[in-house]
Motif scaffolding. Structure first.
Motif, short mmCIF file in Angstrom:
data_model
loop_
_atom_site.label_atom_id
_atom_site.label_comp_id
_atom_site.label_asym_id
_atom_site.label_seq_id
_atom_site.Cartn_x
_atom_site.Cartn_y
_atom_site.Cartn_z
N ASN A 23 -1.44 6.10 5.13
CA ASN A 23 -1.77 5.65 3.78
C ASN A 23 -0.83 4.55 3.32
O ASN A 23 -1.26 3.53 2.78
N SER A 55 -6.41 6.91 7.72
CA SER A 55 -6.71 6.37 6.40
C SER A 55 -7.77 5.30 6.53
O SER A 55 -7.87 4.61 7.55
N VAL A 108 -7.40 3.28 -0.89
CA VAL A 108 -7.08 3.82 0.43
C VAL A 108 -7.26 5.34 0.35
O VAL A 108 -6.69 5.99 -0.52
N GLY A 155 -6.78 8.74 2.53
CA GLY A 155 -6.16 9.31 3.72
C GLY A 155 -6.62 10.74 3.93
O GLY A 155 -6.77 11.51 2.97
#
Length: 294
Positions: A58, A103, A170, A172
């Motif tokens: 991440n 991610s 993002v 993850g």
């Protein structure tokens, strides 16, 4: 958790030919085959990279996104994470190649107020994929935990973390796949292996999760991010182990609310019915299951 010292029973052994850990039960991912299967014209995934070890996928992908070096649809996978991050700045690590740690970078073209559904969407997509590919029922603990049944106990086998980065988000996902009981970071943890998974080959599992994530994401985008029209809200509620339970919500500022989890609302918040007869939506907090549903 870090790899055990050489010679410890059940631990990976050093491979002189490669200079790193070698464990026949935990082969490396086939990055080339996965990239060929997942990155295709017109598909969601635009790049697929596997690194041997990193602190956090991440963190790495978010840094790329903020620098403008990550294209929407980029996927970053690590064979080993030394400082994986969860909610509330918690960190964790796992033995090399014992799980799926990855991610993705997304730029949803839907109203930003609906972006909060992304970690819940990732949970639904992951649970759906694992049911099909691993034969394991995975329940969702609001807002971001993946639960499996180990014996008669409910254990956390994975988690999801979403964060804004650049022009997107993002997301993850960390999932324990082949962790044995003596490798668990805490007694409350679990893995697909311990849950009796029919398959623990990480390549098809990762393919299944990313394809499921693509399908749910495209349906959600196609509905303008509407969790009702995309059936995301319905699917999340159906798989959420938190609903119907008495829970304690630990909120920012060390405040607490105790109540029955009765719904997940249109904003993805957990709605608690308190003993005072108030329905209190919770948008962020740590949830502790106090009593089983029913």
């Amino acid at each position: 958790m870090t790899p055990k010292p050489p010679g410890t029973p059940g631990s990976p052994q050093p491979d002189p030919a490669h200079g790193r850990w070698s464990d026949l039960e935990r082969p490396p991912l086939n990055a080339a085959a996965l990239r060929k299967a997942l990155v295709r014209p017109g598909g969601l995934w635009t790049a697929f990279d596997v690194v041997e070890v990193t602190g956090s996928t991440n963190t790495d992908l978010a840094e790329r996104a903020r620098a403008g070096d990550a294209e929407a649809g980029a996927v970053l996978v690590a064979e080993e994470q030394s400082a994986g991050r969860g909610r509330l700045d918690r960190t964790w690590s796992s033995p090399a190649r014992s799980g799926l740690f990855f991610s993705v970078f997304l730029e949803p073209d839907v109203p930003t107020e609906r972006w909060g559904w992304l970690p819940l969407l990732a949970g639904v997509a992951t649970a759906t994929a694992l049911s099909r590919a691993a034969g394991v029922d995975t329940a969702l603990k609001w807002p971001n935990d993946l639960l499996v049944q180990v014996g008669d106990e409910e254990r956390k086998a994975g988690g999801i973390l979403a964060e804004r980065a650049g022009d997107g988000v993002v997301v993850g996902i960390g999932l324990n796949v082949t962790l044995h009981a003596d490798e668990l970071p805490v007694p409350e943890a679990g893995s697909l292996l311990l849950a009796g998974a029919a398959a623990v080959d990480r390549d098809p599992l990762l393919r299944a999760v990313l394809r499921s994530l693509e399908q749910w994401y495209e349906d959600w985008r196609g509905a303008g991010g509407d969790p009702g029209a995309s059936r995301l809200q319905e699917a999340y509620a159906a798989g959420c182990a938190t609903l119907g339970r008495t829970v304690r919500a630990v909120l920012p500022g060390d405040r607490e609310i105790i109540g029955e989890a009765v719904a997940v609302d249109g904003d993805g918040r957990l709605v608690l019915a308190t003993k005072e007869g108030v329905q209190q939506p919770v948008g962020a907090g740590d949830i502790v299951h106090l009593r089983a549903a029913g």
